[in-house]
Design a protein around this motif. Structure first.
Motif, PDB file in Angstrom:
ATOM      1  N   SER A 193       0.818  -1.221   0.000  1.00 43.87           N
ATOM      2  CA  SER A 193       0.000   0.000   0.000  1.00 43.87           C
ATOM      3  C   SER A 193       0.847   1.264   0.000  1.00 43.87           C
ATOM      4  N   LEU A 194       2.144   1.131   0.338  1.00 47.41           N
ATOM      5  CA  LEU A 194       3.023   2.295   0.433  1.00 47.41           C
ATOM      6  C   LEU A 194       3.614   2.666  -0.921  1.00 47.41           C
ATOM      7  N   ARG A 195       4.075   3.906  -1.022  1.00 47.25           N
ATOM      8  CA  ARG A 195       4.741   4.393  -2.233  1.00 47.25           C
ATOM      9  C   ARG A 195       6.252   4.235  -2.055  1.00 47.25           C
ATOM     10  N   HIS A 196       6.918   3.693  -3.071  1.00 47.05           N
ATOM     11  CA  HIS A 196       8.301   3.257  -2.940  1.00 47.05           C
ATOM     12  C   HIS A 196       9.277   4.132  -3.723  1.00 47.05           C
ATOM     13  N   VAL A 197      10.481   4.278  -3.125  1.00 41.60           N
ATOM     14  CA  VAL A 197      11.633   4.824  -3.840  1.00 41.60           C
ATOM     15  C   VAL A 197      12.448   3.631  -4.324  1.00 41.60           C
ATOM     16  N   VAL A 198      12.778   3.601  -5.607  1.00 44.48           N
ATOM     17  CA  VAL A 198      13.504   2.451  -6.158  1.00 44.48           C
ATOM     18  C   VAL A 198      14.744   2.933  -6.907  1.00 44.48           C
ATOM     19  N   LEU A 199      15.685   2.015  -7.057  1.00 48.35           N
ATOM     20  CA  LEU A 199      16.925   2.297  -7.784  1.00 48.35           C
ATOM     21  C   LEU A 199      16.719   2.045  -9.267  1.00 48.35           C
ATOM     22  N   ALA A 200      17.196   2.955 -10.091  1.00 47.84           N
ATOM     23  CA  ALA A 200      17.142   2.737 -11.535  1.00 47.84           C
ATOM     24  C   ALA A 200      17.983   1.521 -11.884  1.00 47.84           C
ATOM     25  N   HIS A 201      17.441   0.616 -12.677  1.00 42.99           N
ATOM     26  CA  HIS A 201      18.191  -0.581 -13.049  1.00 42.99           C
ATOM     27  C   HIS A 201      18.620  -0.491 -14.504  1.00 42.99           C
ATOM     28  N   HIS A 202      19.678  -1.250 -14.798  1.00 42.43           N
ATOM     29  CA  HIS A 202      20.296  -1.174 -16.124  1.00 42.43           C
ATOM     30  C   HIS A 202      19.854  -2.354 -16.986  1.00 42.43           C
ATOM     31  N   LEU A 218       2.085  -9.737  -7.907  1.00 41.70           N
ATOM     32  CA  LEU A 218       2.015  -8.485  -7.176  1.00 41.70           C
ATOM     33  C   LEU A 218       3.048  -7.492  -7.703  1.00 41.70           C
ATOM     34  N   ALA A 219       2.910  -6.240  -7.316  1.00 39.73           N
ATOM     35  CA  ALA A 219       3.867  -5.216  -7.741  1.00 39.73           C
ATOM     36  C   ALA A 219       3.875  -4.072  -6.730  1.00 39.73           C
ATOM     37  N   ARG A 220       4.991  -3.385  -6.630  1.00 41.44           N
ATOM     38  CA  ARG A 220       5.094  -2.208  -5.764  1.00 41.44           C
ATOM     39  C   ARG A 220       4.499  -0.983  -6.458  1.00 41.44           C
ATOM     40  N   GLN A 221       4.123  -0.003  -5.646  1.00 37.40           N
ATOM     41  CA  GLN A 221       3.735   1.308  -6.164  1.00 37.40           C
ATOM     42  C   GLN A 221       4.994   2.173  -6.214  1.00 37.40           C
ATOM     43  N   ILE A 222       5.551   2.353  -7.384  1.00 37.82           N
ATOM     44  CA  ILE A 222       6.802   3.091  -7.522  1.00 37.82           C
ATOM     45  C   ILE A 222       6.503   4.576  -7.685  1.00 37.82           C
ATOM     46  N   ALA A 223       6.981   5.357  -6.722  1.00 39.54           N
ATOM     47  CA  ALA A 223       6.744   6.801  -6.752  1.00 39.54           C
ATOM     48  C   ALA A 223       7.941   7.561  -7.295  1.00 39.54           C
ATOM     49  N   VAL A 224       9.147   7.100  -6.954  1.00 40.95           N
ATOM     50  CA  VAL A 224      10.370   7.810  -7.344  1.00 40.95           C
ATOM     51  C   VAL A 224      11.425   6.787  -7.748  1.00 40.95           C
ATOM     52  N   THR A 225      12.107   7.065  -8.843  1.00 40.53           N
ATOM     53  CA  THR A 225      13.241   6.250  -9.272  1.00 40.53           C
ATOM     54  C   THR A 225      14.500   7.101  -9.179  1.00 40.53           C
ATOM     55  N   VAL A 226      15.536   6.591  -8.504  1.00 37.09           N
ATOM     56  CA  VAL A 226      16.745   7.375  -8.243  1.00 37.09           C
ATOM     57  C   VAL A 226      17.968   6.663  -8.830  1.00 37.09           C
ATOM     58  N   PRO A 227      19.048   7.419  -9.125  1.00 40.06           N
ATOM     59  CA  PRO A 227      20.237   6.804  -9.721  1.00 40.06           C
ATOM     60  C   PRO A 227      21.175   6.168  -8.701  1.00 40.06           C
TER      61      PRO A 227
END
Length: 301
Positions: A193-202, A218-227
């Protein structure tokens, strides 16, 4: 005890078990089979008339006799190793040399700071240049010697490159301490149910957590992708966002940024971290000394 009747190889086994607190890990360290190490321990127990190690929840716990023996045995083995070293060995205590290490966030945060601190005492003339992992150019840079070593999650698939697994990792989830939706135990329902910060993948790779979720539909709710991983705790610290990252790194960030750590609420496999170098460096005593110390340091984290 008559030292002439004691198989000194048993002391190598004792030293490895004391360091690893685990028969299997000691066997891997010595490049022996587990039954061989177990048999050697049984022989040493008989000779010394002491169990030496007893099984516990934390592994092979040393007895009082083992604790008393550990330092003299380590000193004796170190003295033998020193005496057997050849003239071409690396004089690390007085050497002036630079090593270039290519790493991603994990190595730069978890491994190198403490290793560099140790080097400052053991080999003060050694300098380290940390390079970002250069991707497709890495194999060429290792071959040419512009990069000495690389720490990465994946082995380099090239015959001329050596890869050794230096540690294994698991995952950890971080939230701010007063997160309104998260109690002591993070459930899978709340996690999703939470919004996730995830790492950009290559390339075509996907984060392990997403693969595990996808197997269950299932899947996460991705809010922000960071380098970079370092961006994650900064964003989580003052928001209701959540992030998942390698455990050792997560524990460091949780302490530094005053975050709360949680077990990931579904089973995910452990993953390896590799040290890679080109075979051109095999005959270099300095390179060999440096990488062996780094491997040993990683295995003790």
């Amino acid at each position: 005890m008559n030292l002439r009747t004691l198989d000194l190889n048993l002391l190598l086994v004792f030293d490895a078990i004391f360091a690893e607190r685990n028969i299997s890990k000691a066997a891997a360290r010595l490049h022996l089979s587990q039954p061989t190490v177990s048999n050697a321990l049984a022989r040493l127990r008989e000779r010394l008339e002491d169990p030496l190690f007893e099984r516990s929840a934390q592994g092979m716990a040393p007895t009082a006799r083992a604790k008393a023996l550990a330092e003299p045995v380590r000193q004796a083995l170190a003295l033998l190793e020193s005496g057997l070293r050849g003239a071409d060995d690396f004089d690390f205590a007085h050497a002036e040399r630079e090593f270039v290490v290519a790493v991603e966030d994990y190595g730069e945060t978890v491994v190198l700071p403490r290793f560099i601190d140790w080097l400052g005492t053991a080999a003060p003339g050694i300098r380290i240049t940390i390079r970002p992992e250069p991707g497709l150019q890495l194999q060429g840079e290792l071959r040419e010697g512009t990069v000495d070593l690389a720490l990465n999650y994946f082995p380099l698939q090239q015959p001329a490159v050596h890869n050794t697994c230096v540690l294994t990792e698991s995952l950890l989830t971080l939230t701010r301490r007063d997160h309104p939706q998260v109690s002591e135990r993070l459930s899978l329902e709340v996690f999703l149910s939470l919004r996730h910060v995830v790492l950009a993948h290559h390339g075509n790779s996907r984060p392990m957590i997403d693969l595990a979720l996808a197997k269950r539909g299932l899947a996460r709710q991705i809010a922000v992708t960071v380098p970079h991983f370092l961006s994650m705790p900064v964003l989580v610290q003052n928001s209701d966002l959540v992030c998942t990252l390698p455990r050792r790194m997560g524990l460091l960030y949780a302490d530094h940024f005053r975050l709360k750590s949680h077990a990931v609420p579904l089973r995910t496999p452990q993953f390896p971290v590799y040290l890679s170098w080109h075979r051109n460096a095999d005959s270099d005593p300095g390179h060999r000394w440096f990488r062996e110390r780094l491997v040993d340091f990683c295995q003790r984290l």
